[in-house]
Design a protein around this motif. Structure first.
Motif, PDB file in Angstrom:
ATOM      1  N   GLN A 165       1.222  -1.253  -0.080  1.00 31.86           N
ATOM      2  CA  GLN A 165      -0.087   0.291  -0.019  1.00 31.86           C
ATOM      3  C   GLN A 165       0.482   1.239  -0.036  1.00 31.86           C
ATOM      4  O   GLN A 165       0.856   2.677  -0.585  1.00 31.86           O
ATOM      5  CB  GLN A 165      -1.374   0.383   1.512  1.00 31.86           C
ATOM      6  CG  GLN A 165      -1.670   1.067   1.497  1.00 31.86           C
ATOM      7  CD  GLN A 165      -2.806   1.213   0.327  1.00 31.86           C
ATOM      8  OE1 GLN A 165      -3.046   0.358  -0.904  1.00 31.86           O
ATOM      9  NE2 GLN A 165      -3.219   2.262  -0.306  1.00 31.86           N
ATOM     10  N   ARG A 169       3.074   1.547  -3.268  1.00 33.24           N
ATOM     11  CA  ARG A 169       1.365   1.714  -3.918  1.00 33.24           C
ATOM     12  C   ARG A 169       0.723   0.994  -5.417  1.00 33.24           C
ATOM     13  O   ARG A 169       1.074   1.190  -6.396  1.00 33.24           O
ATOM     14  CB  ARG A 169       2.379   3.388  -4.515  1.00 33.24           C
ATOM     15  CG  ARG A 169       2.344   3.787  -3.457  1.00 33.24           C
ATOM     16  CD  ARG A 169       2.930   5.354  -3.764  1.00 33.24           C
ATOM     17  NE  ARG A 169       4.089   6.301  -2.648  1.00 33.24           N
ATOM     18  CZ  ARG A 169       2.716   7.075  -1.796  1.00 33.24           C
ATOM     19  NH1 ARG A 169       0.958   6.488  -1.508  1.00 33.24           N
ATOM     20  NH2 ARG A 169       3.717   7.763  -1.132  1.00 33.24           N
ATOM     21  N   ARG A 171      -1.713  -0.477  -5.138  1.00 28.33           N
ATOM     22  CA  ARG A 171      -3.190  -0.430  -4.974  1.00 28.33           C
ATOM     23  C   ARG A 171      -3.363  -2.473  -4.903  1.00 28.33           C
ATOM     24  O   ARG A 171      -4.950  -2.646  -4.607  1.00 28.33           O
ATOM     25  CB  ARG A 171      -3.894   0.032  -6.079  1.00 28.33           C
ATOM     26  CG  ARG A 171      -3.623   1.221  -6.475  1.00 28.33           C
ATOM     27  CD  ARG A 171      -4.457   1.671  -7.774  1.00 28.33           C
ATOM     28  NE  ARG A 171      -5.206   1.836  -7.125  1.00 28.33           N
ATOM     29  CZ  ARG A 171      -6.606   2.007  -7.441  1.00 28.33           C
ATOM     30  NH1 ARG A 171      -6.335   2.552  -9.145  1.00 28.33           N
ATOM     31  NH2 ARG A 171      -7.250   1.838  -8.060  1.00 28.33           N
ATOM     32  N   LEU A 173      -3.396  -3.716  -1.645  1.00 33.27           N
ATOM     33  CA  LEU A 173      -5.015  -3.630  -0.336  1.00 33.27           C
ATOM     34  C   LEU A 173      -6.081  -3.542  -0.819  1.00 33.27           C
ATOM     35  O   LEU A 173      -7.409  -4.291  -0.825  1.00 33.27           O
ATOM     36  CB  LEU A 173      -4.183  -2.706   0.669  1.00 33.27           C
ATOM     37  CG  LEU A 173      -4.960  -2.370   2.129  1.00 33.27           C
ATOM     38  CD1 LEU A 173      -5.017  -3.819   2.545  1.00 33.27           C
ATOM     39  CD2 LEU A 173      -4.172  -1.841   2.968  1.00 33.27           C
ATOM     40  N   GLN A 174      -6.455  -2.254  -1.703  1.00 31.48           N
ATOM     41  CA  GLN A 174      -7.742  -2.278  -2.269  1.00 31.48           C
ATOM     42  C   GLN A 174      -8.787  -3.607  -2.944  1.00 31.48           C
ATOM     43  O   GLN A 174     -10.069  -3.072  -3.159  1.00 31.48           O
ATOM     44  CB  GLN A 174      -7.376  -1.135  -3.431  1.00 31.48           C
ATOM     45  CG  GLN A 174      -7.693  -0.401  -3.489  1.00 31.48           C
ATOM     46  CD  GLN A 174      -6.507   0.285  -2.822  1.00 31.48           C
ATOM     47  OE1 GLN A 174      -5.567  -0.374  -2.633  1.00 31.48           O
ATOM     48  NE2 GLN A 174      -6.367   1.603  -1.794  1.00 31.48           N
TER      49      GLN A 174
END
Length: 178
Positions: A165, A169, A171, A173-174
């Motif tokens: 995350q 970066r 994504r 975790l999204q």
């Protein structure tokens, strides 16, 4: 503009977070109950609650596996190195294994101690083994080791999610956020 993130289904997300919260609560209750000296009414109540929560985790884990068998997980980002994808698969597999093994070891530990499990104080679970002090000691140790292994893997899982995350970066975790 970023591409949309492939996500888990809503039931998979709900089961993930529900099981995670139940496991954390069950673990903390387990630590609390074993720290109470002697055999008090409070300690006995906590033991019952701990067992009920373990049975509940087991039930939700069964639902989660059934859901997972019929619904494919979203792919990892293409930017994620293969070793990280393989490590994630391995950790997830071990987490699933422990989510089943820990309640089962606790259940058999209770039976070996001569204490049947009565879910919610209403539904008696089958008594498959007779009380056995030697088996009780072995199962107690197994239950402890499995829990400490789960704690380690849980921390690793959370740290990896945070790394993806905030550092990568990517994504990842999204995919599992509500």
């Amino acid at each position: 503009m970023r591409h949309p993130v492939a996500r888990y289904t809503l039931p998979a997300i709900a089961l993930h977070w529900l099981i995670a919260l139940l496991i954390i609560a069950t673990f903390l209750l387990g630590l609390t109950m074993v720290s109470i000296p002697g055999l008090t009414p409070t300690k006995l109540k906590y033991f019952s609650w701990h067992k009920w929560m373990g049975v509940t985790v087991f039930g939700f884990a069964c639902l989660r596996v059934l859901w997972r068998l019929t619904h494919k997980a979203p792919p990892y980002p293409d930017s994620m190195p293969r070793w990280q994808k393989n490590s994630a698969h391995a950790v997830h597999g071990l987490l699933y294994l422990l989510i089943f093994a820990i309640p089962l070891s606790g259940y058999f530990f209770s039976l070996a101690a001569g204490v049947p499990v009565v879910y919610l104080g209403i539904v008696p679970l089958p008594v498959w083994i007779a009380p056995d002090p030697e088996l009780k000691a072995a199962l107690r140790q197994l239950h402890y080791v499995l829990n400490m292994t789960l704690l380690f893997l849980f921390c690793l899982h959370v740290l990896a999610a945070l790394k993806h995350q905030f550092i990568d970066r990517d994504r990842t975790l999204q995919r599992m956020l509500p």
